[in-house]
Design an enzyme around this catalytic site. Structure first.
Site: not given
Length: 323
Positions: A20-21, A103, A203-205, A228
Site C-alpha cells: 500500500m503506497a 494499480c 485480494n479485495g475487501d 486496508r
C-alpha cells in the site's frame, strides 16, 4: 496446502500483507509480520525513478530480517527498465520481486503502468519475461479483474504471465474503473484459480478472519492478501491464522491498552527509520486507524490529523485512555 510456498520461498501463513503506497513501509511490514502476516510486500517503486538513481525510490526498497519473507514491488511499462529495476532491488535481498499490473491510480495507470498494462497482455508477458531472466528470486504479478467491464481479461493476462515465468499471481476482484467501490467479484478469482498452474492470491475487501476463510473456501485460492483492513488492526493476520488452524477456538481481540501500546511502538519505529518530522506526518492516517471503533473516535481522529511530535502522540494516547 501442506506447505505455503511461492516458487522456492516458504511463506509463514496464508494471510499476506498487501503493498500500500504511503502505508506499508518497513515499520508497518515488520509490525504486521510480528502479528502473523505470512509475507509482506514493499510500497510500489517506480522503475523509471530507479533508472535515474532516485534516492526516495531506493529508500522504499530497504528491508530487514524482521519482515521476512518479503517482496519488493516495482512498476513501469518498459521491459528493459523493469529488468534493471529488479536488479537494483536485489541489493536489498528481497525474497520475491512483485510486478504491479493492478494499480488503478491515474498517476500510475495514466502513464501506461499499473492496471493500464492489462490493456496490452503481450507487453505484460514481455515485462515478466525480462524480469524473470535477471531475477535470482521468484517473480510474481498483481493484477485486477480487467481494465473495465468490456475488457475482463484477468485469466488471459495471468496465463501469459505464467508462461513468461511468473511464480504466483495476486488478483483484486474489481476492474480499474471500479476502483474500490462495488462489491468484489470473487467468482473471477475462482475461475483464475481453476485455470492457473501457479499459486493464486485473492485480494479485495478481506476485512475479517471470517471473510478470509470464506473467500479461501469459495475461490479455492492459495492465499488471501489483506490491505486496508489491517490499518490500526495488525491483529487481523493472527486472527485469520487462528480461524484457519482451529475454527472452534475464540478469536483474540486486543484491549484498548494493548492497541494503543502497539500504536506507539509502531510510530516510534517509523521515527527510528525516518526521523520524527517525516514519520509523524506520515503517521497521521495510521494513528486514525487505531482509534476506529473506540469511544470518542471522531474527535481523536481529528486531533490525530495534527500530530507533529511523539509527545503529541503520547498525549493523544492518554486522552484516548481517559475517555
Amino acid at each position: 496446502m501442506s506447505e505455503y510456498k511461492i516458487g522456492g520461498v516458504r511463506l509463514n501463513s496464508r494471510a499476506l500483507l498487501a503493498p500500500m503506497a504511503g502505508i506499508s513501509d518497513r515499520a508497518y511490514r515488520e509490525l504486521c509480520v510480528s502479528c502473523g502476516a505470512g509475507y509482506c510486500v514493499s510500497e510500489m517503486v517506480s522503475s523509471k525513478a530507479l533508472s535515474f538513481k532516485d534516492k526516495k525510490s531506493e529508500e522504499l526498497m530497504k528491508t530487514s530480517d524482521k519482515e521476512r519473507p518479503c517482496g519488493i514491488q516495482i512498476f513501469g511499462d518498459e521491459p528493459s527498465t523493469m529488468a534493471q529495476a529488479a536488479l537494483s532491488a536485489m541489493k536489498n535481498n528481497p525474497d520475491i520481486i512483485d510486478i504491479n499490473m493492478g494499480c488503478p491510480a491515474p498517476k500510475i495507470s495514466g502513464s501506461g503502468s499499473g492496471c493500464a498494462l492489462m490493456k496490452n497482455p503481450k507487453l505484460c508477458g514481455e515485462i515478466v519475461k525480462a524480469v524473470v531472466e535477471v531475477s535470482p528470486v521468484p517473480v510474481t504479478v498483481k493484477i485486477r479483474k480487467g481494465w473495465d467491464e468490456d475488457s475482463i481479461n484477468a485469466i488471459e493476462v495471468a496465463g501469459i504471465c505464467e508462461q513468461a515465468g511468473a511464480s504466483a499471481v495476486t488478483i483484486h476482484g474489481r476492474t480499474r474503473r471500479q476502483y474500490y467501490k462495488p462489491p468484489v467479484d470473487y467468482d473471477i478469482i475462482r475461475q483464475l484459480k481453476q485455470s492457473a498452474g501457479i499459486p493464486v492470491i485473492a485480494n479485495g475487501d478481506i476485512d475479517s478472519a471470517e471473510k478470509a476463510k470464506h473467500v479461501l473456501e469459495i475461490t479455492g485460492a492459495d492465499f488471501v492478501m489483506v490491505g486496508r483492513a489491517s490499518l490500526g488492526n495488525p491483529w487481523i493476520f493472527s486472527q485469520i491464522n487462528s480461524l484457519l488452524e482451529n475454527p472452534e477456538k475464540p478469536l483474540y481481540y486486543p484491549s484498548l491498552d494493548e492497541k494503543l501500546d502497539v500504536m506507539c511502538a509502531h510510530i516510534e519505529k517509523m521515527v527510528e527509520y525516518k526521523g520524527e518530522y517525516i514519520a509523524l506526518r506520515q503517521a497521521r492516517k495510521l494513528v486514525m486507524g487505531y482509534f476506529k471503533g473506540i469511544r470518542g473516535a471522531a474527535k481523536l481522529r481529528n486531533e490525530a490529523g495534527r500530530i507533529e511530535t511523539l509527545e503529541d502522540l503520547y498525549a493523544l494516547k492518554q486522552k484516548a485512555l481517559s475517555l
